[in-house]
Motif scaffolding. Structure first.
Motif, PDB file in Angstrom:
ATOM      1  N   ILE A 146      53.855  66.876  68.266  1.00  0.00           N
ATOM      2  CA  ILE A 146      52.468  66.751  67.803  1.00  0.00           C
ATOM      3  C   ILE A 146      52.055  65.288  67.738  1.00  0.00           C
ATOM      4  CG2 ILE A 146      50.942  67.093  65.825  1.00  0.00           C
ATOM      5  CD1 ILE A 146      52.504  69.701  65.276  1.00  0.00           C
ATOM      6  N   GLU A 147      52.893  64.461  67.175  1.00  0.00           N
ATOM      7  CA  GLU A 147      52.563  63.035  67.058  1.00  0.00           C
ATOM      8  C   GLU A 147      52.410  62.404  68.434  1.00  0.00           C
ATOM      9  OE1 GLU A 147      51.640  61.483  64.390  1.00  0.00           O
ATOM     10  OE2 GLU A 147      51.973  63.281  63.194  1.00  0.00           O
ATOM     11  N   THR A 148      53.269  62.808  69.373  1.00  0.00           N
ATOM     12  CA  THR A 148      53.176  62.266  70.734  1.00  0.00           C
ATOM     13  C   THR A 148      51.864  62.674  71.387  1.00  0.00           C
ATOM     14  OG1 THR A 148      55.585  62.298  70.987  1.00  0.00           O
ATOM     15  CG2 THR A 148      54.273  62.220  73.004  1.00  0.00           C
ATOM     16  N   LYS A 149      51.477  63.936  71.226  1.00  0.00           N
ATOM     17  CA  LYS A 149      50.219  64.415  71.817  1.00  0.00           C
ATOM     18  C   LYS A 149      49.012  63.699  71.215  1.00  0.00           C
ATOM     19  CE  LYS A 149      51.728  67.734  74.591  1.00  0.00           C
ATOM     20  NZ  LYS A 149      51.544  67.688  76.060  1.00  0.00           N
ATOM     21  N   ILE A 150      48.992  63.579  69.909  1.00  0.00           N
ATOM     22  CA  ILE A 150      47.852  62.942  69.258  1.00  0.00           C
ATOM     23  C   ILE A 150      47.771  61.460  69.623  1.00  0.00           C
ATOM     24  CG2 ILE A 150      46.877  62.312  67.018  1.00  0.00           C
ATOM     25  CD1 ILE A 150      47.942  64.993  65.956  1.00  0.00           C
ATOM     26  N   ALA A 151      48.928  60.791  69.702  1.00  0.00           N
ATOM     27  CA  ALA A 151      48.937  59.384  70.117  1.00  0.00           C
ATOM     28  C   ALA A 151      48.420  59.217  71.538  1.00  0.00           C
ATOM     29  CB  ALA A 151      50.350  58.821  69.988  1.00  0.00           C
ATOM     30  N   ALA A 152      48.624  60.241  72.380  1.00  0.00           N
ATOM     31  CA  ALA A 152      48.149  60.183  73.768  1.00  0.00           C
ATOM     32  C   ALA A 152      46.660  60.460  73.886  1.00  0.00           C
ATOM     33  CB  ALA A 152      48.929  61.187  74.619  1.00  0.00           C
ATOM     34  N   GLY A 153      46.027  60.893  72.801  1.00  0.00           N
ATOM     35  CA  GLY A 153      44.583  61.100  72.827  1.00  0.00           C
ATOM     36  C   GLY A 153      44.124  62.536  72.704  1.00  0.00           C
ATOM     37  N   PHE A 154      45.047  63.471  72.540  1.00  0.00           N
ATOM     38  CA  PHE A 154      44.649  64.870  72.409  1.00  0.00           C
ATOM     39  C   PHE A 154      43.970  65.097  71.063  1.00  0.00           C
ATOM     40  CE2 PHE A 154      47.810  65.069  75.727  1.00  0.00           C
ATOM     41  CZ  PHE A 154      47.342  66.060  76.579  1.00  0.00           C
ATOM     42  N   THR A 155      42.843  65.783  71.095  1.00  0.00           N
ATOM     43  CA  THR A 155      42.091  66.092  69.875  1.00  0.00           C
ATOM     44  C   THR A 155      42.230  67.557  69.472  1.00  0.00           C
ATOM     45  OG1 THR A 155      40.088  66.555  71.155  1.00  0.00           O
ATOM     46  CG2 THR A 155      40.403  64.296  70.369  1.00  0.00           C
ATOM     47  N   VAL A 156      42.854  68.367  70.338  1.00  0.00           N
ATOM     48  CA  VAL A 156      43.119  69.777  70.072  1.00  0.00           C
ATOM     49  C   VAL A 156      44.586  70.038  70.372  1.00  0.00           C
ATOM     50  CG1 VAL A 156      42.582  72.171  70.681  1.00  0.00           C
ATOM     51  CG2 VAL A 156      40.770  70.444  70.691  1.00  0.00           C
ATOM     52  N   ILE A 157      45.289  70.658  69.432  1.00  0.00           N
ATOM     53  CA  ILE A 157      46.682  71.028  69.675  1.00  0.00           C
ATOM     54  C   ILE A 157      46.833  72.532  69.440  1.00  0.00           C
ATOM     55  CG2 ILE A 157      47.679  68.769  69.175  1.00  0.00           C
ATOM     56  CD1 ILE A 157      48.443  69.855  66.407  1.00  0.00           C
ATOM     57  N   LYS A 158      47.770  73.107  70.174  1.00  0.00           N
ATOM     58  CA  LYS A 158      48.049  74.536  70.040  1.00  0.00           C
ATOM     59  C   LYS A 158      49.533  74.719  69.772  1.00  0.00           C
ATOM     60  CE  LYS A 158      48.023  78.934  72.521  1.00  0.00           C
ATOM     61  NZ  LYS A 158      47.625  79.648  73.755  1.00  0.00           N
ATOM     62  N   LEU A 159      49.838  75.513  68.725  1.00  0.00           N
ATOM     63  CA  LEU A 159      51.218  75.758  68.340  1.00  0.00           C
ATOM     64  C   LEU A 159      51.493  77.255  68.317  1.00  0.00           C
ATOM     65  CD1 LEU A 159      49.951  73.402  66.241  1.00  0.00           C
ATOM     66  CD2 LEU A 159      52.314  73.384  65.467  1.00  0.00           C
ATOM     67  N   LYS A 160      52.720  77.600  68.649  1.00  0.00           N
ATOM     68  CA  LYS A 160      53.207  78.955  68.446  1.00  0.00           C
ATOM     69  C   LYS A 160      53.706  79.072  67.013  1.00  0.00           C
ATOM     70  CE  LYS A 160      53.127  80.161  72.928  1.00  0.00           C
ATOM     71  NZ  LYS A 160      52.417  81.321  73.497  1.00  0.00           N
ATOM     72  N   ILE A 161      53.406  80.195  66.379  1.00  0.00           N
ATOM     73  CA  ILE A 161      53.964  80.467  65.061  1.00  0.00           C
ATOM     74  C   ILE A 161      54.630  81.836  65.085  1.00  0.00           C
ATOM     75  CG2 ILE A 161      52.369  78.992  63.801  1.00  0.00           C
ATOM     76  CD1 ILE A 161      50.793  81.524  63.052  1.00  0.00           C
ATOM     77  N   GLY A 162      55.543  82.032  64.135  1.00  0.00           N
ATOM     78  CA  GLY A 162      56.243  83.305  64.054  1.00  0.00           C
ATOM     79  C   GLY A 162      57.713  83.221  64.372  1.00  0.00           C
ATOM     80  N   ALA A 163      58.155  82.110  64.991  1.00  0.00           N
ATOM     81  CA  ALA A 163      59.571  81.977  65.329  1.00  0.00           C
ATOM     82  C   ALA A 163      60.389  81.454  64.152  1.00  0.00           C
ATOM     83  CB  ALA A 163      59.735  81.047  66.525  1.00  0.00           C
ATOM     84  N   LEU A 164      59.743  80.720  63.261  1.00  0.00           N
ATOM     85  CA  LEU A 164      60.418  80.156  62.088  1.00  0.00           C
ATOM     86  C   LEU A 164      59.927  80.879  60.837  1.00  0.00           C
ATOM     87  CD1 LEU A 164      60.029  76.365  63.006  1.00  0.00           C
ATOM     88  CD2 LEU A 164      62.059  77.794  63.324  1.00  0.00           C
ATOM     89  N   PRO A 165      60.642  80.751  59.718  1.00  0.00           N
ATOM     90  CA  PRO A 165      60.142  81.343  58.465  1.00  0.00           C
ATOM     91  C   PRO A 165      58.730  80.851  58.171  1.00  0.00           C
ATOM     92  CG  PRO A 165      62.414  80.645  58.208  1.00  0.00           C
ATOM     93  CD  PRO A 165      61.972  80.132  59.541  1.00  0.00           C
TER      94      PRO A 165
END
Length: 360
Positions: free
Chosen positions: A147-166
């Motif tokens: 996430i930090e790498t994406k935001i530092a590169a200029g991304f203003t929208v991030i998408k994450l998968k949830i459900g694999a971890l508690p």
């Protein structure tokens, strides 16, 4: 006379790719070629890449069925590309990935076989197309680093998968991201991980984090549960996998009218191509349902076509388009990534595989 042919091509991931359906190291796609018998040197290119376990036509017999499809097409002796495209559209419900590739190849041939499927400022290299930053499944530290790498590169929208971890760990992670980046748009994909009994409570817990939407919170086929969630959830709901099982216009219209989601995730590979996807978009807009276009692990060929089509549709929303960097043997193309934006560099040539040697 028009002809179609398919040839397999095996893409190799730069590193194992963890997905909700296992870890991928390779991916087999089929390039679709379209040409006229009177000008065989001019070839239109398309791509069919069903994803096993997800695509409706993702069986081990896909290659055989694709060859049979091409033989039937060739036996029909089409001269008109419009008539040929109408014939291809008959396959969208049973063989969506195949219909996508055939539609793409015929359109490329029709527009000059130069891989310019649409003529827009984006395809001419005059405008850029922003995309989201996709975060791959990992442990907490790995996700935060991505996430930090994406935001530092200029991304203003991030998408994450949830459900694999508690869920409590995922919730804590999302709080950390939101506190550090209050203006970043966060999109979540649950891949059906929530049970019907817990789904609304989890959506309530996510609400303070200003989540843009949650894709597919429960398993597919639960239209009643989804309808209740879409009506009651404080977080907007997007349908993704739910669209894959639909096999007729009537069933599509029933799904949208009954469930009434806030968003649709439009993936041309899964839905039968561009024309079929535009039908979904039209039906969504009639019901004030918003939509986001996503790519699906296509090679640079399919990704370019999807990006060009996205640019032709217009609109200000940021879509979920790939960047072409996942594979070691992705055919080089003019598509480049600058920060969070995809752009076509007309000075960069296409380097497509030899037609006789595509099973790499």
């Amino acid at each position: 006379m028009l002809h179609l042919a398919v040839m397999p091509y095996r893409l190799h991931f730069r590193k194992p790719a963890p997905t909700s359906r296992g870890i991928l190291t390779t991916r087999t796609i089929w390039f679709v070629h379209a040409w006229r018998s009177e000008a065989p040197e001019q070839v239109g290119w398309g791509e069919s890449g069903p994803l096993p376990g997800l695509s409706r036509d993702g069986s081990e017999e896909f290659g055989l069925r694709a060859k049979q499809f091409c033989a039937q097409f060739n036996d029909a002796h089409f001269d008109s590309i419009d008539e040929a495209q109408q014939w291809v559209q008959q396959a969208i419900w049973d063989f969506p990935a195949l219909a996508f590739g055939a539609e793409m190849a015929l359109r490329d041939l029709h527009t000059g076989a130069q891989r310019r499927w649409w003529n827009t400022p984006f395809t001419r290299g005059e405008q850029a197309l922003p995309t989201h930053g996709l975060i791959w499944m990992d442990d907490i530290d790995g996700i935060l680093q991505q996430i930090e790498t994406k935001i530092a590169a200029g991304f203003t929208v991030i998408k994450l998968k949830i459900g694999a971890l508690p869920f409590d760990q995922e919730l804590a992670l999302l709080r950390t991201v939101r506190n550090a980046h209050p203006d970043v748009e966060i999109r979540l994909d649950a891949n059906g991980a929530f049970s019907p009994a817990e789904a609304l409570d989890r959506l309530d817990a996510l609400a303070p984090l200003k989540i843009a939407f949650v894709e597919q919170p429960v398993q597919t086929g639960m239209w009643g549960v989804l309808a209740d969630l879409c009506r009651c959830s404080p977080v907007p709901i997007a349908l993704d996998e739910e669209l894959i099982a639909i096999r007729s216009p009537e069933e599509r219209d029933a799904l949208l009218s009954i469930v009434r989601p806030q968003f649709l995730i439009i993936k041309p590979t899964l839905l039968g191509g561009f024309a079929a996807s535009e039908d979904w978009i039209a039906e969504a807009e009639m019901r004030a349902i918003r939509w986001i276009i996503n790519s699906l692990l296509e090679s640079n060929l399919g990704l370019n076509a999807i990006c060009q089509w996205t640019s032709a549709l217009g609109g200000a929303q940021i879509h979920g388009l790939g960047t072409g960097g996942l594979f070691t043997n992705n055919p080089p193309s003019p598509l480049t990534l600058n920060g969070n934006c995809l752009q076509i560099d007309p000075s960069l040539p296409w380097q497509l595989p030899d037609l006789a040697e595509t099973d790499a």
